[in-house]
Write a protein that holds these residues in place. Structure first.
Motif, mmCIF file in Angstrom:
data_model
loop_
_atom_site.group_PDB
_atom_site.id
_atom_site.type_symbol
_atom_site.label_atom_id
_atom_site.label_comp_id
_atom_site.label_asym_id
_atom_site.label_seq_id
_atom_site.Cartn_x
_atom_site.Cartn_y
_atom_site.Cartn_z
ATOM 1 N N MET A 183 0.827 -1.211 0.000
ATOM 2 C CA MET A 183 0.000 0.000 0.000
ATOM 3 C C MET A 183 0.859 1.259 0.000
ATOM 4 O O MET A 183 0.604 2.199 -0.753
ATOM 5 N N VAL A 184 1.891 1.286 0.829
ATOM 6 C CA VAL A 184 2.736 2.473 0.943
ATOM 7 C C VAL A 184 3.478 2.754 -0.363
ATOM 8 O O VAL A 184 3.795 3.902 -0.678
ATOM 9 N N ALA A 185 3.717 1.718 -1.147
ATOM 10 C CA ALA A 185 4.467 1.896 -2.395
ATOM 11 C C ALA A 185 3.757 2.802 -3.394
ATOM 12 O O ALA A 185 4.385 3.309 -4.325
ATOM 13 N N TRP A 186 2.449 3.044 -3.192
ATOM 14 C CA TRP A 186 1.680 3.828 -4.164
ATOM 15 C C TRP A 186 1.383 5.243 -3.680
ATOM 16 O O TRP A 186 0.668 5.983 -4.368
ATOM 17 N N VAL A 187 1.894 5.640 -2.522
ATOM 18 C CA VAL A 187 1.554 6.950 -1.963
ATOM 19 C C VAL A 187 2.016 8.076 -2.888
ATOM 20 O O VAL A 187 1.279 9.035 -3.157
ATOM 21 N N LEU A 188 3.232 7.980 -3.397
ATOM 22 C CA LEU A 188 3.769 9.046 -4.250
ATOM 23 C C LEU A 188 3.000 9.171 -5.555
ATOM 24 O O LEU A 188 2.897 10.265 -6.124
ATOM 25 N N PHE A 189 2.456 8.062 -6.055
ATOM 26 C CA PHE A 189 1.681 8.135 -7.292
ATOM 27 C C PHE A 189 0.409 8.957 -7.085
ATOM 28 O O PHE A 189 0.042 9.776 -7.934
ATOM 29 N N ILE A 190 -0.257 8.734 -5.949
ATOM 30 C CA ILE A 190 -1.457 9.511 -5.638
ATOM 31 C C ILE A 190 -1.127 11.002 -5.613
ATOM 32 O O ILE A 190 -1.819 11.835 -6.217
ATOM 33 N N ALA A 191 -0.066 11.365 -4.895
ATOM 34 C CA ALA A 191 0.307 12.782 -4.777
ATOM 35 C C ALA A 191 0.631 13.380 -6.148
ATOM 36 O O ALA A 191 0.206 14.505 -6.464
ATOM 37 N N ALA A 192 1.373 12.648 -6.979
ATOM 38 C CA ALA A 192 1.780 13.167 -8.287
ATOM 39 C C ALA A 192 0.586 13.344 -9.226
ATOM 40 O O ALA A 192 0.459 14.365 -9.913
ATOM 41 N N PHE A 193 -0.309 12.367 -9.259
ATOM 42 C CA PHE A 193 -1.449 12.442 -10.179
ATOM 43 C C PHE A 193 -2.429 13.534 -9.759
ATOM 44 O O PHE A 193 -2.990 14.240 -10.604
ATOM 45 N N VAL A 194 -2.656 13.673 -8.452
ATOM 46 C CA VAL A 194 -3.553 14.721 -7.974
ATOM 47 C C VAL A 194 -2.968 16.104 -8.274
ATOM 48 O O VAL A 194 -3.667 17.016 -8.739
ATOM 49 N N LYS A 195 -1.662 16.280 -8.031
ATOM 50 C CA LYS A 195 -1.031 17.572 -8.272
ATOM 51 C C LYS A 195 -1.078 17.946 -9.749
ATOM 52 O O LYS A 195 -1.262 19.125 -10.086
ATOM 53 N N LYS A 196 -0.941 16.975 -10.626
ATOM 54 C CA LYS A 196 -0.966 17.283 -12.061
ATOM 55 C C LYS A 196 -2.337 17.814 -12.482
ATOM 56 O O LYS A 196 -2.444 18.787 -13.234
ATOM 57 N N LEU A 197 -3.400 17.184 -11.989
ATOM 58 C CA LEU A 197 -4.737 17.639 -12.339
ATOM 59 C C LEU A 197 -5.033 19.019 -11.758
ATOM 60 O O LEU A 197 -5.556 19.903 -12.445
ATOM 61 N N VAL A 198 -4.693 19.213 -10.486
ATOM 62 C CA VAL A 198 -5.007 20.482 -9.825
ATOM 63 C C VAL A 198 -4.123 21.597 -10.366
ATOM 64 O O VAL A 198 -4.552 22.757 -10.444
ATOM 65 N N HIS A 199 -2.889 21.275 -10.751
ATOM 66 C CA HIS A 199 -1.985 22.294 -11.290
ATOM 67 C C HIS A 199 -2.556 22.904 -12.567
ATOM 68 O O HIS A 199 -2.483 24.122 -12.779
ATOM 69 N N GLU A 200 -3.151 22.097 -13.418
ATOM 70 C CA GLU A 200 -3.744 22.610 -14.648
ATOM 71 C C GLU A 200 -4.975 23.462 -14.346
ATOM 72 O O GLU A 200 -5.254 24.440 -15.040
ATOM 73 N N ARG A 201 -5.713 23.099 -13.301
ATOM 74 C CA ARG A 201 -6.855 23.933 -12.908
ATOM 75 C C ARG A 201 -6.377 25.238 -12.278
ATOM 76 O O ARG A 201 -6.977 26.297 -12.487
ATOM 77 N N GLU A 202 -5.301 25.171 -11.503
ATOM 78 C CA GLU A 202 -4.790 26.370 -10.854
ATOM 79 C C GLU A 202 -4.276 27.373 -11.881
ATOM 80 O O GLU A 202 -4.461 28.589 -11.735
ATOM 81 N N LEU A 203 -3.616 26.889 -12.935
ATOM 82 C CA LEU A 203 -3.136 27.765 -14.008
ATOM 83 C C LEU A 203 -4.232 28.103 -15.014
ATOM 84 O O LEU A 203 -3.969 28.828 -15.978
ATOM 85 N N ARG A 204 -5.407 27.564 -14.810
ATOM 86 C CA ARG A 204 -6.558 27.772 -15.691
ATOM 87 C C ARG A 204 -6.330 27.193 -17.089
ATOM 88 O O ARG A 204 -6.986 27.588 -18.051
ATOM 89 N N LEU A 205 -5.393 26.253 -17.206
ATOM 90 C CA LEU A 205 -5.173 25.591 -18.483
ATOM 91 C C LEU A 205 -6.373 24.738 -18.876
ATOM 92 O O LEU A 205 -6.730 24.653 -20.057
ATOM 93 N N HIS A 206 -6.983 24.103 -17.882
ATOM 94 C CA HIS A 206 -8.129 23.240 -18.168
ATOM 95 C C HIS A 206 -9.276 24.046 -18.768
ATOM 96 O O HIS A 206 -9.875 23.655 -19.784
ATOM 97 N N GLU A 207 -9.587 25.208 -18.157
ATOM 98 C CA GLU A 207 -10.672 26.029 -18.666
ATOM 99 C C GLU A 207 -10.305 26.659 -20.013
ATOM 100 O O GLU A 207 -11.165 26.816 -20.881
ATOM 101 N N TYR A 208 -9.033 27.032 -20.178
ATOM 102 C CA TYR A 208 -8.614 27.627 -21.446
ATOM 103 C C TYR A 208 -8.739 26.618 -22.587
ATOM 104 O O TYR A 208 -9.167 26.970 -23.696
ATOM 105 N N MET A 209 -8.388 25.364 -22.310
ATOM 106 C CA MET A 209 -8.540 24.336 -23.332
ATOM 107 C C MET A 209 -10.015 24.155 -23.699
ATOM 108 O O MET A 209 -10.363 23.938 -24.866
ATOM 109 N N LYS A 210 -10.895 24.240 -22.701
ATOM 110 C CA LYS A 210 -12.328 24.152 -22.984
ATOM 111 C C LYS A 210 -12.792 25.322 -23.840
ATOM 112 O O LYS A 210 -13.603 25.150 -24.750
ATOM 113 N N MET A 211 -12.269 26.531 -23.544
ATOM 114 C CA MET A 211 -12.641 27.700 -24.357
ATOM 115 C C MET A 211 -12.228 27.534 -25.815
ATOM 116 O O MET A 211 -12.904 28.026 -26.726
#
Length: 604
Positions: free
Chosen positions: A94-122
């Motif tokens: 279980m512990v072996a996957w902790v870093l994957f969770i953190a990395a995948f969540v940060k990638k999604l939220v980072h694009e929302r924080e920079l508004r890249l996700h909404e810009y791509m939708k526009m």
């Protein structure tokens, strides 16, 4: 004669069960575990029995002494390593996957924080396409890791008896649930670092029910186990424990025993837990998708909580784009207001409104129409009851001081924010109900540069050109990109990464992206901010050259820029429209000539 011998618990066997829940091969010859009666009980019983016999017989009776010998047992393999780590193996996996969770969540939220996700939708990118891009990239990374982990578990003889392909499928199943959990967790956050830390914490907390299951495993029902296994880390760890049980029996997990429990009186199995992992993943993805649509966060337009039952939602999913029944009436009403110049004084947003005459706008197609648009931030009014039309083939400038409502209006036009009331119609389609269809024909240059730092200038234009015009072949796309680069003066920098460009170059790239692909509606929010005077003039030429067949809306602080570029100028103040018309019309109607102030120095 009857008698009872009471021994201490250390020298007696437990009597609440016949055998251990999990069977493992072995001779069971152990004075500490299986033959505790030899450590005093049998000797004491023999001595008492002999004494009774001697008393009853009246003489000493000679009998052979008691002897014990275990039944013979075939040879077996004793894995000391597996026995020592069997209890800690689930938590290690279980512990072996902790870093994957953190990395995948940060990638999604980072694009929302920079508004890249909404810009791509526009720019017309379907949210599902954006999701699958993230999913495929993350899944490929996980797949490489899973293959390496499977090789280690088999080649390293950690699980030498288990089927390698089953192990691979089991880890892939859990990897899928990791992606689903990351997607769900990212829906609750807008800050990258907070999201990564919280994602890891939530993942670890979801492991705690496994400890409860192991502690009171025998008293849990099938339904209770299934309920606790809705936490993916718990389900994964519980299934990993089953693999340890089978390895302890020198059998390993195989296709024929995957749905048979190695424990006595057990209601679950390894195969069923794998299905539960898949069910968990589907639940996580569904809940995350629903939260993102109903609660989009700081940016984006929220849908009502009952949106899955709306016909417009299924029409959009199936590709049928229909306008609202009242859209034509709204367009007619707005045209009458703008052309007549007679606005009700109760309409505070357009108080003091002035418009050009009816003849000047007659016959022009309406590209974008604002109907009683209002935007509130708490108790603060940013836009109040704004009614305005933008015409095809015209460049319309929104002019006003800081805080007048220009950027808020542009954000409502592009779908970055949802209006508090009112509506935005783009070529007859309501922005809120037909957002995907509107965005497919919209080009946007936001007030800030929303770019991918790891892509070059040319790669940006190739990406958005393919998105906006998927019917182009490779030659047509490259030709269009080359022409756009030359028109904006950044051809010499086409192979540079965006991180190496100056602020003015990034601004030119953002404008190039807005115009590429033949977008019918182009929104430019202060396009010349941070650009030198020479580049500013070239941007003016680009806007003027591309206005044919397009509805171009731009905001600016500069009156000279609005006068040079615009066919119509709309002045905003405190969220309301004060006057609107062509530069010549506004000068003629509202101009008061020039004021010249002279100062004369009087000599002593």
């Amino acid at each position: 004669m009857k008698y009872t011998i009471r021994m201490v618990v250390q020298n007696s066997m437990r009597t609440d069960r016949i055998r251990n829940p999990s069977w493992t091969p072995g001779s069971y010859v152990s004075s500490n575990k299986n033959q505790r009666y030899n450590r005093g009980f049998i000797n004491l019983q023999e001595s008492i029995d002999r004494a009774i016999i001697d008393i009853q017989a009246g003489k000493k009776v000679k009998e052979p002494s008691v002897q014990l010998q275990a039944f013979p047992y075939p040879c077996y393999f004793k894995d000391n390593f597996l026995n020592s780590m069997s209890s800690s193996f689930p938590i290690v996996l279980m512990v072996a996957w902790v870093l994957f969770i953190a990395a995948f969540v940060k990638k999604l939220v980072h694009e929302r924080e920079l508004r890249l996700h909404e810009y791509m939708k526009m720019m017309g990118v379907n949210p599902s396409s954006h999701f699958f891009a993230w999913f495929i990239e993350s899944a490929c990374f996980l797949l490489v890791t899973i293959i390496i982990m499977t090789i280690i578990l088999k080649a390293g003889k950690v699980f030498p008896n288990s089927d390698g392909f089953i192990m691979f499928l089991f880890l892939c199943d859990y990897g899928f649930s990791i992606l689903a959990m990351s997607f769900l967790i990212s829906a609750f956050f807008d800050r990258t670092n907070v999201a990564g830390l919280s994602g890891s914490l939530v993942y670890i907390i979801c492991f705690f029910p496994f400890i409860i299951m192991v502690t009171i495993e025998s008293s849990l029902t099938f339904s209770t186990k299934n309920l606790l296994c809705l936490f993916a880390p718990t389900c994964f760890s519980y299934a990993g424990q089953y693999i340890g049980y089978y390895e302890g029996q020198n059998i390993g997990i195989q296709w024929d025993n995957s749905y048979v429990s190695p424990l006595s009186n057990d209601t679950t199995s390894f195969g069923w837990l794998c299905w539960l992992l898949l069910i968990d993943s589907l639940i996580y993805f569904t809940v995350g998708w629903y939260i993102r649509i109903v609660f989009p966060g700081k940016y984006g337009i929220a849908s009502p909580w009952y949106f899955p039952v709306l016909p417009s939602f299924w029409a959009e999913c199936c590709g049928f784009n229909t306008c609202r029944k009242d859209s034509g009436r709204g367009l007619l009403f707005t045209n009458i207001m703008l052309q007549s110049g007679n606005i009700d004084h109760k309409n505070k947003g357009n108080e003091g409104f002035t418009s050009e005459g009816e003849a000047e706008l007659e016959g022009l197609p309406v590209g974008v129409s604002l109907h009683s648009l209002t935007k509130l931030y708490g108790q603060t009014i940013a836009i109040q009851n704004l009614n305005l039309n933008f015409y095809e083939g015209h460049v319309t400038a929104l002019l006003g001081h800081n805080g007048a409502g220009k950027t808020t209006t542009m954000s409502l036009l592009t779908g970055l924010y949802s209006p508090s009331s009112g509506s935005v119609l783009v070529y007859g389609k309501d922005m809120q109900t037909h957002m995907d269809a509107v965005h497919r024909d919209m080009g946007v240059c936001m007030q800030y540069d929303v770019l991918f730092e790891h892509l070059t200038v040319k790669e940006h234009l190739l990406l958005y050109g393919q998105i906006k015009s998927p019917g182009w072949n490779k030659h047509e796309l490259n030709q269009q990109v080359r022409n756009t680069l030359k028109e904006t003066g950044i051809y010499a920098h086409r192979h540079k990464r965006v991180g190496m460009l100056s602020g003015g170059m990034k601004r030119k790239l953002s404008i190039s992206i807005a115009f590429i692909g033949g977008s019918k509606t182009v929104v430019l929010d202060e396009p010349t901010t941070g650009v030198d005077p020479c580049s500013r003039r070239s941007i003016w030429d680009i806007v003027t050259r591309h206005k044919t067949g397009r509805t171009i809306i731009l905001s600016t602080h500069h009156l000279d820029e609005a006068e040079v570029l615009s066919d119509r100028i709309a002045f905003l103040e405190r969220g309301g429209l004060k006057c609107c018309g062509s530069p010549f019309y506004l000068k003629e109607k509202l101009g008061q000539g020039y004021n010249l102030t002279l100062t004369r120095r009087v000599s002593d």
